[in-house]
Design a protein around this motif. Structure first.
Motif, PDB file in Angstrom:
ATOM      1  N   ALA A  72      19.572  -5.323  -3.552  1.00  0.00           N
ATOM      2  CA  ALA A  72      21.162  -5.717  -2.946  1.00  0.00           C
ATOM      3  C   ALA A  72      22.056  -4.865  -2.382  1.00  0.00           C
ATOM      4  O   ALA A  72      22.892  -5.476  -1.563  1.00  0.00           O
ATOM      5  N   ARG A  73      22.105  -3.770  -2.825  1.00  0.00           N
ATOM      6  CA  ARG A  73      23.161  -2.626  -2.457  1.00  0.00           C
ATOM      7  C   ARG A  73      22.475  -1.506  -2.100  1.00  0.00           C
ATOM      8  O   ARG A  73      22.309  -0.495  -2.810  1.00  0.00           O
ATOM      9  N   PRO A  74      22.025  -1.345  -0.918  1.00  0.00           N
ATOM     10  CA  PRO A  74      21.131  -0.163  -0.439  1.00  0.00           C
ATOM     11  C   PRO A  74      22.112   1.027  -0.405  1.00  0.00           C
ATOM     12  O   PRO A  74      21.317   2.113  -0.271  1.00  0.00           O
ATOM     13  N   ALA A  75      23.414   0.872  -0.390  1.00  0.00           N
ATOM     14  CA  ALA A  75      24.064   2.152  -0.243  1.00  0.00           C
ATOM     15  C   ALA A  75      24.355   2.862  -1.520  1.00  0.00           C
ATOM     16  O   ALA A  75      24.831   3.915  -1.494  1.00  0.00           O
ATOM     17  N   THR A  76      23.792   1.910  -2.459  1.00  0.00           N
ATOM     18  CA  THR A  76      24.070   2.720  -4.067  1.00  0.00           C
ATOM     19  C   THR A  76      23.401   3.862  -4.419  1.00  0.00           C
ATOM     20  O   THR A  76      22.177   3.913  -3.897  1.00  0.00           O
ATOM     21  N   ARG A  77      23.703   4.711  -4.775  1.00  0.00           N
ATOM     22  CA  ARG A  77      22.834   5.887  -5.166  1.00  0.00           C
ATOM     23  C   ARG A  77      22.746   5.856  -6.666  1.00  0.00           C
ATOM     24  O   ARG A  77      23.510   5.779  -7.698  1.00  0.00           O
TER      25      ARG A  77
END
Length: 217
Positions: A72-77
């Motif tokens: 859902a949020r690919p930029a999350t680490r």
């Protein structure tokens, strides 16, 4: 401000991490979750930059939660938190998209540094987690009668130096300082190593460095 979501089924662990980050001027805790399903919901609502993710939890585990959050949020680490008896989950966490692996007894200053490195695009890891990944890789090679030492592609002498320093967990800045080069140049070497070796993150490169006997000269 770095927004962090803390996920662990032990309240004491969550409290300890909150106390650590409350004293960091550049970090804000945007949520705490005690299981994977709650973590997925909170990640969608709070949009964290970094998720500190426990791997073993009742119900939805950390690997599944990591996969769902990143879908859902690919930029999350996502930085996985692991215990010393959690070996079977380490590669699963990497496959799900976790960018880092920390054992739960990592010193507080290193946890804070790991969060900052994760936001900067690096893959922070504890030496203990790396050692266990290396052991798993060696055992897998032995079981399949493969070579004991990982073959290296045609890398340059400078790339070999960078690979050796990745193998001991140095950050881009630390590598740059050690080799007297710019951070951007280090990033270029790391990207080249990933392309040449087929390893998609720094942790896999670090495992390769140890298996191939590349030292930090």
């Amino acid at each position: 401000m770095i927004k962090v979501l803390v996920v662990d089924d032990q309240q004491l662990v969550r409290m300890g991490l909150r106390m650590l980050f409350d004293h960091a001027p550049d970090v804000e805790i945007v949520g705490e979750a005690g299981n994977g399903a709650e973590a997925v919901r909170l990640a969608g609502r709070s949009a964290p930059d970094v998720v500190l993710m426990d791997l073993r939890m009742p119900g939805t585990d950390g690997i599944t939660a990591t996969r769902l959050i990143l879908a859902a949020r690919p930029a999350t680490r996502v930085v996985a938190l692991t215990t010393f008896d959690d070996d079977e989950h380490l590669y699963g966490a990497l496959a799900a998209g976790a960018c880092g692996l920390l054992v739960k007894d990592t010193p507080p200053a290193e946890v804070l540094d790991a969060v900052r490195r994760a936001v900067a695009g690096e893959s922070p890891f504890s030496r203990g987690a790396l050692d266990r990944l290396v052991t798993q890789a060696v055992e897998a090679r032995s079981a399949s009668d493969g070579p004991a030492e990982a073959p290296l592609p045609n890398i340059t002498p400078r790339e070999r130096q960078v690979l050796g320093l990745l193998g001991v967990g140095l950050s881009n800045k630390e590598i740059a300082d050690r080799l007297h080069m710019g951070v951007t140049t280090v990033k270029t070497h790391v990207a080249s190593l990933m392309t040449k070796t087929g390893r998609d993150n720094r942790i896999r490169l670090a495992v390769l460095a140890v298996l191939a006997g590349v030292t930090a000269d």
